[in-house]
Design a protein around this motif. Structure first.
Motif, PDB file in Angstrom:
ATOM      1  N   ASN A 408      -0.561  -9.632  -0.151  1.00  0.00           N
ATOM      2  CA  ASN A 408       0.143  -9.506  -1.429  1.00  0.00           C
ATOM      3  C   ASN A 408      -0.101  -8.130  -2.053  1.00  0.00           C
ATOM      4  O   ASN A 408       0.818  -7.522  -2.632  1.00  0.00           O
ATOM      5  CB  ASN A 408      -0.309 -10.601  -2.395  1.00  0.00           C
ATOM      6  N   VAL A 409      -1.341  -7.662  -1.956  1.00  0.00           N
ATOM      7  CA  VAL A 409      -1.651  -6.323  -2.466  1.00  0.00           C
ATOM      8  C   VAL A 409      -0.854  -5.269  -1.697  1.00  0.00           C
ATOM      9  O   VAL A 409      -0.331  -4.294  -2.282  1.00  0.00           O
ATOM     10  CB  VAL A 409      -3.164  -6.050  -2.376  1.00  0.00           C
ATOM     11  N   LEU A 410      -0.739  -5.469  -0.401  1.00  0.00           N
ATOM     12  CA  LEU A 410       0.017  -4.512   0.415  1.00  0.00           C
ATOM     13  C   LEU A 410       1.493  -4.465  -0.015  1.00  0.00           C
ATOM     14  O   LEU A 410       2.112  -3.385  -0.041  1.00  0.00           O
ATOM     15  CB  LEU A 410      -0.092  -4.888   1.892  1.00  0.00           C
ATOM     16  N   LEU A 411       2.041  -5.623  -0.398  1.00  0.00           N
ATOM     17  CA  LEU A 411       3.420  -5.645  -0.900  1.00  0.00           C
ATOM     18  C   LEU A 411       3.534  -4.856  -2.202  1.00  0.00           C
ATOM     19  O   LEU A 411       4.542  -4.161  -2.447  1.00  0.00           O
ATOM     20  CB  LEU A 411       3.869  -7.090  -1.112  1.00  0.00           C
ATOM     21  N   GLU A 412       2.510  -4.953  -3.081  1.00  0.00           N
ATOM     22  CA  GLU A 412       2.513  -4.178  -4.321  1.00  0.00           C
ATOM     23  C   GLU A 412       2.549  -2.681  -4.030  1.00  0.00           C
ATOM     24  O   GLU A 412       3.149  -1.896  -4.778  1.00  0.00           O
ATOM     25  CB  GLU A 412       1.256  -4.488  -5.147  1.00  0.00           C
ATOM     26  N   LEU A 413       1.884  -2.287  -2.960  1.00  0.00           N
ATOM     27  CA  LEU A 413       1.761  -0.876  -2.619  1.00  0.00           C
ATOM     28  C   LEU A 413       2.832  -0.430  -1.620  1.00  0.00           C
ATOM     29  O   LEU A 413       2.688   0.626  -0.979  1.00  0.00           O
ATOM     30  CB  LEU A 413       0.366  -0.600  -2.033  1.00  0.00           C
ATOM     31  N   ALA A 414       3.895  -1.218  -1.486  1.00  0.00           N
ATOM     32  CA  ALA A 414       4.915  -0.935  -0.467  1.00  0.00           C
ATOM     33  C   ALA A 414       5.528   0.449  -0.644  1.00  0.00           C
ATOM     34  O   ALA A 414       5.794   1.164   0.341  1.00  0.00           O
ATOM     35  CB  ALA A 414       5.998  -2.010  -0.510  1.00  0.00           C
ATOM     36  N   ASP A 415       5.734   0.867  -1.904  1.00  0.00           N
ATOM     37  CA  ASP A 415       6.325   2.187  -2.132  1.00  0.00           C
ATOM     38  C   ASP A 415       5.429   3.294  -1.589  1.00  0.00           C
ATOM     39  O   ASP A 415       5.917   4.258  -0.964  1.00  0.00           O
ATOM     40  CB  ASP A 415       6.583   2.404  -3.628  1.00  0.00           C
ATOM     41  N   LYS A 416       4.134   3.166  -1.841  1.00  0.00           N
ATOM     42  CA  LYS A 416       3.204   4.181  -1.352  1.00  0.00           C
ATOM     43  C   LYS A 416       3.118   4.158   0.169  1.00  0.00           C
ATOM     44  O   LYS A 416       2.952   5.206   0.805  1.00  0.00           O
ATOM     45  CB  LYS A 416       1.823   3.975  -1.964  1.00  0.00           C
ATOM     46  N   VAL A 417       3.216   2.953   0.747  1.00  0.00           N
ATOM     47  CA  VAL A 417       3.169   2.835   2.205  1.00  0.00           C
ATOM     48  C   VAL A 417       4.365   3.565   2.817  1.00  0.00           C
ATOM     49  O   VAL A 417       4.228   4.328   3.796  1.00  0.00           O
ATOM     50  CB  VAL A 417       3.155   1.349   2.634  1.00  0.00           C
ATOM     51  N   LEU A 418       5.539   3.344   2.220  1.00  0.00           N
ATOM     52  CA  LEU A 418       6.740   4.015   2.728  1.00  0.00           C
ATOM     53  C   LEU A 418       6.667   5.529   2.497  1.00  0.00           C
ATOM     54  O   LEU A 418       7.075   6.330   3.349  1.00  0.00           O
ATOM     55  CB  LEU A 418       7.989   3.437   2.045  1.00  0.00           C
TER      56      LEU A 418
END
Length: 547
Positions: A408-418
């Motif tokens: 869930n945290v990774l989904l929050e940070l999806a913009d930064k991941v991309l």
């Protein structure tokens, strides 16, 4: 040859009828040699069976036993019994001596038969022989005495003696059977010596322990399985006074019955028990360590050593109060400072939208700097609020699925991941019992830290976990520039950032929050070098550990 009626030897045998001995009448003639005579075949028969272990308890001999006696030579029977045996007449002259007697004493039958039994130098029978004493009941069983061996050494014996009588009941001799117990006596002496030596050592150890306990400033006592105090050092006596015959719960806690949380049962099973208790006599609180005594295995007593922790508890209470006040202050200040930031950022954006084209470069740069500084302040205040919240939340009753929370945290940070084009893999993580919001803050800071400082060099980030019997471990691995050895402790302090973070936005609160979450719940956080380069952050938390 005259038949003599002899009372059975020992209490184990019944009388035998004389018509059973027809065969042995002839056999007895063959045994009269080298001065050996038998007062009775019957006593020889009975004696042999006693020491071969065949105890006839009053029942008539059956047909099998008749057949055995008829076919087994009497001389062989007497010579093979595992007991020394000799017969004497009324003058105590030896008239028969078997092979086992020779093996035990060293004297052959030729040397013994015809001699007075005193040549064996028996002790005490040389001084007070009770064989023919009218005041000594017969038979005598299990006597202890000694003979002198042919080589001069003394042999310890255990023996049985009885009288020989004729048909009229007149005493015509005696029989003595004996077993060599010299080796047993030597072992007994050796064992007694070892026991005495060990007992002495234990007494010295006990005295040494009590001297050490007496010299301690910490109160200590020893009690037995019935709760009675067998020892109390000076420090304990100074607190509770005279013990007398009191039990530990009477003398120490002024109770009339055993304490509800008494650890004596566990300690006598070999366990060490820690307690915190307040003594009514002083009103002070002590940390008590209850240990098995004198040995960890099969203890018989309990040793209780106390340490006064009243000041420590008060200091801890004051520190906790101070921390609560500090957290409340940070929370209040962060909230109050954050409130005006929202309109400040909003007005800066309004100026930029409406009048941006009318401003020169310096004006536009000034508005951008206002927005940037306000956003940084807002992030700092958010992080401070998160940091102050750690330790104020209760432990949940249920275990949390750490894998779901990390995803869930990774989904929050999806913009930064991309934005970083990162590849983040999350393995199956162990469950844990800490507040969900704090677990999310933990992963949010660790993943955000890896995306911010490491993904630009190498986009791989791995999240994994390990479960142990008493703890769980979360691991976040990146392959960026890493953290210098000298900075690996500092990065977990508030407002401290590593040298590799220069040029990157950040408040310096994220890893401090991770460390505080771990510390509050009894764990630890640290960073290691990733093989091949990068940083590996590790958070170790006890299982079900409450604050």
């Amino acid at each position: 040859m005259n038949w003599l009626q002899v009372r059975p030897f020992g209490p184990y045998l019944s009388s035998f009828s004389t018509n059973s001995y027809g065969y042995y009448s002839q056999m007895s003639q063959n045994l009269i040699s080298n001065g050996q005579i038998f007062a009775s075949v019957q006593i020889a028969r009975q004696t042999a069976f006693v020491f071969k272990g065949y105890f006839l308890r009053g029942d008539p001999m059956n047909s099998n036993l008749h057949r055995l006696l008829a076919e087994y030579p009497l001389e062989t029977l007497l010579q093979t019994i595992p007991t020394g045996l000799f017969l004497v007449d009324v003058d105590k002259i030896i008239v028969y001596w078997n092979a086992e007697a020779t093996r035990i004493t060293g004297f052959t039958a030729a040397e013994a038969v015809g001699q007075h039994c005193s040549f064996l130098h028996g002790d005490p029978c040389n001084m007070e022989c009770g064989l023919f004493s009218e005041t000594t009941p017969k038979p005598e069983i299990g006597l202890t005495c000694s003979f002198r061996h042919k080589d001069g050494r003394t042999i310890a014996l255990t023996k049985n003696v009885d009288l020989l009588r004729d048909e009229a009941g007149n005493i015509i001799g005696g029989v003595e059977a004996f077993v060599d117990i010299t080796r047993l006596k030597e072992l007994e002496v050796s064992l007694r010596s070892a026991v005495e030596e060990r007992t002495h050592e234990l007494e010295l150890e006990k005295a040494g322990l009590r001297a050490v306990l007496d010299g301690m400033v910490d109160p200590a006592y020893i009690c037995d399985s019935s709760y009675h105090i067998s020892f109390a050092n000076r420090a304990m006596l100074n607190i509770i006074g005279d013990i007398g015959e009191k039990t530990c719960y009477q003398a120490i806690y002024q109770r009339e019955q055993v304490c509800d949380d008494c650890p004596l049962v566990q300690v006598l099973r070999g366990q060490i028990v820690h307690q915190e208790k307040t003594l009514p006599e002083t009103g002070r609180t002590y940390e008590i360590i209850h240990s098995p005594y004198p040995l960890e295995k099969s203890p018989t007593h309990k040793l209780g050593v106390s340490r006064d922790i009243t000041e420590r508890i008060e200091t801890r209470r004051q520190l906790q109060q101070t921390n609560r006040e500090l957290d409340a202050f940070v929370s209040t200040v962060s909230h109050d400072l954050r409130s005006p930031l929202t309109p400040l950022i909003g007005f800066a954006e309004l100026l930029e939208d409406r009048y941006g084209e009318q401003l020169d470069d310096i004006g536009r740069e000034s508005i951008a700097e206002i927005k940037k500084t306000a956003e940084k302040m807002k992030d700092l205040l958010e992080d401070l609020l998160t940091l102050s919240r750690v330790g104020q939340l209760k432990i949940p009753e249920q275990y949390l699925d750490a894998t779901d929370i990390a995803e869930n945290v990774l989904l929050e940070l999806a913009d930064k991941v991309l934005e970083r084009r990162a590849t983040v893999t999350i393995d199956r993580l162990p469950e844990v019992r800490i507040p969900e919001s704090l677990l999310m803050d933990l992963f949010r800071n660790l993943l955000g830290n890896a995306l911010k400082y490491a993904a630009e060099d190498d986009p791989r980030i791995e999240v994994s976990g390990q479960g142990f019997s008493d703890r769980v471990r979360f691991i976040v691995v990146d392959h960026g520039p890493g953290i210098a050895v000298a900075e690996r402790e500092e990065v977990f302090e508030p407002f401290k950032r590593g040298s590799s973070s220069k040029g990157s936005a950040g408040t310096g609160i994220g890893l401090a929050t991770v460390a505080k979450i771990a510390r509050v719940f009894g764990g630890n956080a640290w960073v290691e070098e990733t093989p091949g380069g990068g940083a590996t952050f590790i958070v170790d938390l006890p299982v079900s550990r409450k604050k």
